[in-house]
Write an enzyme that holds these catalytic residues in place. Sequence first.
Site, mmCIF file in Angstrom:
data_model
loop_
_atom_site.group_PDB
_atom_site.id
_atom_site.type_symbol
_atom_site.label_atom_id
_atom_site.label_comp_id
_atom_site.label_asym_id
_atom_site.label_seq_id
_atom_site.Cartn_x
_atom_site.Cartn_y
_atom_site.Cartn_z
ATOM 1 C CG HIS A 236 -14.250 -13.340 12.591
ATOM 2 N ND1 HIS A 236 -15.621 -13.424 12.422
ATOM 3 C CD2 HIS A 236 -13.826 -12.419 11.671
ATOM 4 C CE1 HIS A 236 -15.996 -12.622 11.444
ATOM 5 N NE2 HIS A 236 -14.938 -11.991 10.984
ATOM 6 C CG PHE A 237 -11.453 -10.223 17.804
ATOM 7 C CD1 PHE A 237 -11.790 -8.968 18.303
ATOM 8 C CD2 PHE A 237 -11.897 -11.343 18.505
ATOM 9 C CE1 PHE A 237 -12.568 -8.837 19.449
ATOM 10 C CE2 PHE A 237 -12.669 -11.227 19.655
ATOM 11 C CZ PHE A 237 -13.004 -9.969 20.120
#
Length: 430
Positions: A236-237
């Site tokens: 994830h970012f």
Amino acid sequence: MTLGIKRVPTVVSNYQKDEEAAVGGCGRNCLKSCCVQGAMLPLYAFKVDAVGGKELPLLGCKEPVAFLDSLILGEWEDRVQRGLFRYDVTACETKVIPGKYGFIAQLNEGRHLKKRPTEFRVDKVLQPFDESKFNFTKVGQEEVLFQFEASNDGEVQFFPNVPIDVENSTSFVAINVSPIEYGHVLLIPRIFECLPQRIDHASFLLALHMAVEARNPYFRLGYNSLGAFATINHLHFQAYYLALPFPIEKAPTKKIAKLSGEVKLSKLLNYPVRGLVFEGGHTLESLANAVSEACICLQDNNVPYNVLISDCGRQIFLLPQCYAEKQALGEVSAELLETQVNPAVWEISGHMVLKRKKDYEEASEANAWRLLAEVSLSEERFQEVTALVFQAISSVEMNIKPQCLVEVDAVSSTTQPAMVAGSQKCLVFR
């Protein structure tokens, strides 16, 4: 010897449980097979040109408000009205700390309350995905804002309700229920593939597309590797809005190489954390390839790192760090540990998220600098890591041009005039 630290994990979802309380299939409208069949979510499809690259916007962020920007903020505000967040982030005190760089301090006491410290391993950047631990397939569908993927016909498209395609493993944008700033969201690439927290070419290109599509200079994306204060081992970012320049964006840089595709590689100067800066490129893909190769190199060499994507995807900061390792080895002072500040991408970039009123009231540029100096690799270690990155990029990019450090434009900054570097030496890559 295994190195670990105890820290309070960030709660990013209302369905995030203590490990011993984790449960399986639920009937709570999650994204697992027990609930996802027949589920519908909005879909934003971004434009990609016919050859697979995407030209960077020549006018940067100075364009009319983008639809994606409005979509994120509108959907995020809807979740505020539904009461899905753990606290009101707009009520958190924020100030710019006096000084040359303008570090930003925020008092955010809600991020760590009512959670017990958990042991995290910090000496292994690459760890296998563990289905038994919290991951983003366990979030509630109401926490997901929309699906995000490339358009099939080369044009931007938006569909208010589209079935979730588990087979094609779409990417999702979801809220972070413990926000640092307004519009704090998570970009989760290919969510159903259950990828561990490690950057690859496709995922980083997706993050750059999001930065470009938002067309807002105050919208930045960040990434934390394991060992650099990521607490969830599911790719994830993060991203949020902050209508101020980050101190790291104002730091001067020195160009050290020109990569193929006209990507410029520089190093940070006069900043407490040593790092590399990637800019330009003919296409998003050329820029994404250079950065992702560098990230893959750090991962493969077990170097924890953080990434900041700024300027609508036109500037990327790559920041190897060692704070968690020092913490595990007992090399961080008790005074710094008592602040409970976990220097991840946002803190390293100059947005200091503080958890105690005392630290907020006493915030100063000297205190911020002292913390971040502990995060940075030593000059010797940074040079070793930089050499590894050059070697990795040069094995793929066959058009690296060494730059003489005497060039007039070798040092640049958004806040300082260009200077002539004093060294006559050239960097030669072998």
